[in-house]
Scaffold this active site. Sequence first.
Site, mmCIF file in Angstrom:
data_model
loop_
_atom_site.group_PDB
_atom_site.id
_atom_site.type_symbol
_atom_site.label_atom_id
_atom_site.label_comp_id
_atom_site.label_asym_id
_atom_site.label_seq_id
_atom_site.Cartn_x
_atom_site.Cartn_y
_atom_site.Cartn_z
ATOM 1 N N ASP A 127 10.859 3.661 41.923
ATOM 2 C CA ASP A 127 9.977 3.336 43.052
ATOM 3 C C ASP A 127 10.741 2.551 44.124
ATOM 4 O OD1 ASP A 127 10.144 0.927 41.730
ATOM 5 O OD2 ASP A 127 7.980 0.603 41.569
ATOM 6 N N SER A 128 12.015 2.241 43.840
ATOM 7 C CA SER A 128 12.900 1.683 44.878
ATOM 8 C C SER A 128 12.997 2.649 46.059
ATOM 9 C CB SER A 128 14.294 1.406 44.307
ATOM 10 O OG SER A 128 14.825 2.563 43.685
ATOM 11 N N ASP B 168 9.485 6.694 37.771
ATOM 12 C CA ASP B 168 8.842 5.378 37.755
ATOM 13 C C ASP B 168 7.334 5.502 37.919
ATOM 14 O OD1 ASP B 168 9.867 2.851 37.356
ATOM 15 O OD2 ASP B 168 10.812 2.735 39.330
ATOM 16 N N LYS C 214 8.940 5.354 33.435
ATOM 17 C CA LYS C 214 9.340 3.950 33.293
ATOM 18 C C LYS C 214 8.209 3.064 33.791
ATOM 19 C CE LYS C 214 12.547 1.888 36.024
ATOM 20 N NZ LYS C 214 11.702 0.852 36.677
ATOM 21 N N GLU D 196 16.511 -6.251 34.133
ATOM 22 C CA GLU D 196 16.937 -6.445 35.530
ATOM 23 C C GLU D 196 16.984 -7.930 35.873
ATOM 24 O OE1 GLU D 196 14.874 -4.101 38.501
ATOM 25 O OE2 GLU D 196 15.875 -5.166 40.141
#
Length: 268
Positions: free
Chosen positions: A47-48, A86, A116, A185
């Site tokens: 989703d970045s 995502d 994810k 992360e």
Amino acid sequence: MERKKVTIPNILKLYEAGERITMLTAYDYPSAAIADQAGIDIILVGDSLGMVINGYKNTLPVTVEEIIYHTKAVARGTSYSLIVADMPFLSYQAGMHDALYNAGRLIKEGGAEAVKIEGGRNITDTIKSIVRVDIPVMGHIGLTPQSIHRMGGYKVQGKDEKSHNALIEDARALEDAGTFAIVLEGLPEQLAKEITSKLHVPTIGIGAGREVNGQVLVFHDLLGLGGNIQPTFVKQYAHLKETAVSAIEQYIKEVKAGVFPGPEHTYK
Ligand code: KIV
């Protein structure tokens, strides 16, 4: 040589053999084809993409429709890598039905092979119900960008004893819930190492140091196609933005000077 498509059992075999797992984001057909040709184990339609290719300030506005659209393009460009998509903000937080339905859409419509999900113990019931219908789930803890407002910015997590211990509990709960791998992360290296040593599923780090089972980076960061601010954890393996700007500058010059198109670019 024909390469066999990477599957979830292949990823677990890499882990068991002690081989590090490689993961890279891709959001469209050409970037997926490049990552796939290079031999990346896992392509993440993260989703970045909201920030990297759509210019949003954070990942929160990204929708299920957008992830499906980009996952379809990535699937068309991929013949080797495992594709993980995502679950964007609000696609799984509001209830089990939404979570199952949206995870299923990423597989059925997008062509992803796993999803994810960000979160720890707060999300394990949801993960269990998705895993129960045979949709493989990758976990994601630490600096979880969908929690930006709680965290007050993109900050390294697990620095004090309480959050350090909480993240270890989260990782254990994700393993128990059936995740096949967990993204760590923005964590101190020592904590990522401790989590990795306690689990029996692979950890994939981003800004989590060296003592994990694999690494993930954003495509545009790795290739130097991103913005001017580079987090410490990014290594740029190329500087494609500079190359692209100077190529376009040259094109502008040649068009203005009447040099392009030349006779070789002209139909007779
Ligand atoms: O959205 C994303 O690209 C991610 C990775 C950075 C792990 O979640």
